[in-house]
Structures are given as C-alpha cells and as structure tokens.
Design a protein around this motif. Sequence first.
Motif, PDB file in Angstrom:
ATOM      1  N   GLY A  11      -8.751 -17.357  44.836  1.00  0.00           N
ATOM      2  CA  GLY A  11      -9.643 -18.505  45.016  1.00  0.00           C
ATOM      3  C   GLY A  11      -9.319 -19.388  46.210  1.00  0.00           C
ATOM      4  N   GLY A  12      -8.212 -19.138  46.897  1.00  0.00           N
ATOM      5  CA  GLY A  12      -7.884 -19.917  48.101  1.00  0.00           C
ATOM      6  C   GLY A  12      -6.799 -20.964  47.905  1.00  0.00           C
ATOM      7  N   THR A  13      -6.473 -21.302  46.662  1.00  0.00           N
ATOM      8  CA  THR A  13      -5.469 -22.339  46.418  1.00  0.00           C
ATOM      9  C   THR A  13      -4.098 -21.929  46.942  1.00  0.00           C
ATOM     10  OG1 THR A  13      -6.691 -22.947  44.447  1.00  0.00           O
ATOM     11  CG2 THR A  13      -4.466 -23.815  44.634  1.00  0.00           C
ATOM     12  N   ALA A  43     -10.609  -9.529  38.056  1.00  0.00           N
ATOM     13  CA  ALA A  43      -9.288 -10.158  37.919  1.00  0.00           C
ATOM     14  C   ALA A  43      -8.923 -10.267  36.435  1.00  0.00           C
ATOM     15  CB  ALA A  43      -9.296 -11.536  38.575  1.00  0.00           C
ATOM     16  N   PHE A  44      -9.912 -10.585  35.624  1.00  0.00           N
ATOM     17  CA  PHE A  44      -9.631 -10.708  34.186  1.00  0.00           C
ATOM     18  C   PHE A  44      -9.493  -9.338  33.516  1.00  0.00           C
ATOM     19  CE2 PHE A  44     -10.845 -15.148  34.741  1.00  0.00           C
ATOM     20  CZ  PHE A  44      -9.906 -15.765  33.920  1.00  0.00           C
ATOM     21  N   CYS A  48      -5.494  -8.891  34.941  1.00  0.00           N
ATOM     22  CA  CYS A  48      -4.603  -9.498  33.936  1.00  0.00           C
ATOM     23  C   CYS A  48      -3.760  -8.461  33.198  1.00  0.00           C
ATOM     24  CB  CYS A  48      -5.404 -10.369  32.963  1.00  0.00           C
ATOM     25  SG  CYS A  48      -5.907 -11.941  33.704  1.00  0.00           S
ATOM     26  N   VAL A 104       1.694 -20.339  41.544  1.00  0.00           N
ATOM     27  CA  VAL A 104       0.620 -21.331  41.514  1.00  0.00           C
ATOM     28  C   VAL A 104      -0.212 -21.073  40.261  1.00  0.00           C
ATOM     29  CG1 VAL A 104      -1.316 -22.297  42.812  1.00  0.00           C
ATOM     30  CG2 VAL A 104       0.619 -21.296  44.048  1.00  0.00           C
ATOM     31  N   SER A 105      -0.322 -22.073  39.400  1.00  0.00           N
ATOM     32  CA  SER A 105      -0.981 -21.832  38.111  1.00  0.00           C
ATOM     33  C   SER A 105      -1.737 -23.070  37.649  1.00  0.00           C
ATOM     34  CB  SER A 105       0.070 -21.459  37.063  1.00  0.00           C
ATOM     35  OG  SER A 105       0.850 -22.584  36.748  1.00  0.00           O
ATOM     36  N   PRO A 135      -1.568 -27.179  40.888  1.00  0.00           N
ATOM     37  CA  PRO A 135      -2.440 -28.046  41.693  1.00  0.00           C
ATOM     38  C   PRO A 135      -3.584 -28.656  40.904  1.00  0.00           C
ATOM     39  CG  PRO A 135      -2.896 -25.747  42.143  1.00  0.00           C
ATOM     40  CD  PRO A 135      -1.711 -25.770  41.258  1.00  0.00           C
TER      41      PRO A 135
HETATM   42  C1  LIG Z   1      -7.762 -13.894  36.164  1.00  0.00           C
HETATM   43  C2  LIG Z   1      -7.082 -15.242  36.077  1.00  0.00           C
HETATM   44  C3  LIG Z   1      -6.114 -15.478  35.121  1.00  0.00           C
HETATM   45  C4  LIG Z   1      -5.439 -16.704  35.069  1.00  0.00           C
HETATM   46  N1  LIG Z   1      -4.469 -16.888  34.132  1.00  0.00           N
HETATM   47  C5  LIG Z   1      -3.763 -18.048  34.121  1.00  0.00           C
HETATM   48  C6  LIG Z   1      -2.706 -18.256  33.180  1.00  0.00           C
HETATM   49  O1  LIG Z   1      -2.378 -17.397  32.365  1.00  0.00           O
HETATM   50  N2  LIG Z   1      -2.030 -19.444  33.195  1.00  0.00           N
HETATM   51  C7  LIG Z   1      -2.343 -20.430  34.104  1.00  0.00           C
HETATM   52  O2  LIG Z   1      -1.704 -21.479  34.084  1.00  0.00           O
HETATM   53  N3  LIG Z   1      -3.344 -20.262  35.009  1.00  0.00           N
HETATM   54  C8  LIG Z   1      -4.059 -19.108  35.042  1.00  0.00           C
HETATM   55  N4  LIG Z   1      -5.065 -18.927  35.956  1.00  0.00           N
HETATM   56  C9  LIG Z   1      -5.330 -19.997  36.933  1.00  0.00           C
HETATM   57  C10 LIG Z   1      -4.742 -19.686  38.295  1.00  0.00           C
HETATM   58  O3  LIG Z   1      -3.371 -19.358  38.229  1.00  0.00           O
HETATM   59  C11 LIG Z   1      -4.869 -20.917  39.210  1.00  0.00           C
HETATM   60  O4  LIG Z   1      -6.215 -21.330  39.236  1.00  0.00           O
HETATM   61  C12 LIG Z   1      -4.410 -20.636  40.622  1.00  0.00           C
HETATM   62  O5  LIG Z   1      -4.367 -21.864  41.339  1.00  0.00           O
HETATM   63  C13 LIG Z   1      -5.364 -19.719  41.373  1.00  0.00           C
HETATM   64  O6  LIG Z   1      -4.851 -19.478  42.690  1.00  0.00           O
HETATM   65  P1  LIG Z   1      -5.786 -18.907  43.836  1.00  0.00           P
HETATM   66  O7  LIG Z   1      -6.887 -19.918  44.066  1.00  0.00           O
HETATM   67  O8  LIG Z   1      -4.891 -18.806  45.019  1.00  0.00           O
HETATM   68  O9  LIG Z   1      -6.328 -17.567  43.437  1.00  0.00           O
HETATM   69  C14 LIG Z   1      -5.760 -17.736  36.004  1.00  0.00           C
HETATM   70  C15 LIG Z   1      -6.777 -17.496  36.950  1.00  0.00           C
HETATM   71  C16 LIG Z   1      -7.421 -16.261  36.997  1.00  0.00           C
HETATM   72  C17 LIG Z   1      -8.471 -16.016  38.032  1.00  0.00           C
END
Ligand SMILES: Cc1cc2nc3c(=O)[nH]c(=O)nc-3n(C[C@H](O)[C@H](O)[C@H](O)COP(=O)(O)O)c2cc1C
Length: 137
Positions: A11-13, A43-44, A48, A104-105, A135
């Motif tokens: 997603g860019g974060t 992704a899901f 995952c 990053v989560s 974030p």
């Molecule tokens: C498929 C998927 C699964 C995710 N699972 C988790 C999770 O288990 N725990 C969490 O805290 N965030 C989860 N997230 C949120 C992402 O870690 C978070 O939005 C992150 O900033 C995304 O980084 P990105 O924008 O660089 O892709 C998930 C996001 C996606 C798309």
Amino acid sequence: MKTAVVYYTLGGTTRAFARAEAQARGADLIELRPARPYHLFTAFVRGCPAAIRGQAVPLAQAPDLSGYDAIVLLSPIWAGHPAPPFNSAVALLPAGASVEVVLVSGSGASKCAGRVRAQIEGRCCTLAALRDVRPHR
Ligand SMILES: Cc1cc2nc3c(=O)[nH]c(=O)nc-3n(C[C@H](O)[C@H](O)[C@H](O)COP(=O)(O)O)c2cc1C
C-alpha cells in the motif's frame, strides 16, 4: 560501512519509511517486487498463508546484497508475520551482515519477533535491531 535499505510494500506505507531510512543513512534503496505481484485480495488469500508459514516467493529480480555490511529490512505485517517477500530477502542476506528489521503493522508485530530473530541468525547475520512501527495508530 555500505548500507542497503530493502523493502516490500503493498500500500505504500512501508515505502515511505524505507525512503526516510535510506535518506537518513545515505544508503541504497532497494524495492522487492514479487514475480507474481500481490493486490489486496491475493494478499489475503495467497499472501497471508505464505506469511504464516514463513515462505519465500520468487522475486521479479533478486537483489545482489553481497556487497553490503549493513542491511535494513522493512516489511508490512500480514497475518501476524512479515509479508512473504521479506522471507525472499532473508534468503539473500550475506553471512556476517548486520541486519535491522523494521516491521510495519496496524496493531503490532511483537508475536513474530522470535521467529524473525531466528531467521536472521539462521543466515549467520546479526540482528542489530528489531523495530515495530504502527503508523495507523
Ligand atoms: C493482507 C494483509 C494482512 C494484514 N495483516 C495484519 C496483521 O495481522 N496485523 C496487523 O497489525 N496489521 C496487518 N495488516 C496491516 C498492514 O500491516 C499495515 O497496513 C501496513 O502498514 C501496510 O504496509 P504497506 O502499505 O507498506 O503495504 C495487514 C494488511 C494486509 C494487506
């Protein structure tokens, strides 16, 4: 000390954090691109389960990390674990490198810290730091 900042993002974060890290350290910035790119649905359904299993995925182009002493590795968290391209990058780590991991989560990544440490040390690298960035809070 030659440093690479290596990241995957959907997603860019994570890219924003990686760019800031690279700029602050004067490091090379390397984006990991899976050969089969993910979008939100895949992704899901595909990403995952692979993240949970700690599986690597083929990359469109495997970066050559052999010339780096220090590597900062950034990844989004999927299903509680680093996204699969993180595992692909771990497999490319040169033995002896000092590695910092930035996860990053949305709600934290503390549960996977032990496995991440074992992965890095399994490559005969030192885990210099493991940071958990949220974030969205
Ligand atoms: C498929 C998927 C699964 C995710 N699972 C988790 C999770 O288990 N725990 C969490 O805290 N965030 C989860 N997230 C949120 C992402 O870690 C978070 O939005 C992150 O900033 C995304 O980084 P990105 O924008 O660089 O892709 C998930 C996001 C996606 C798309």
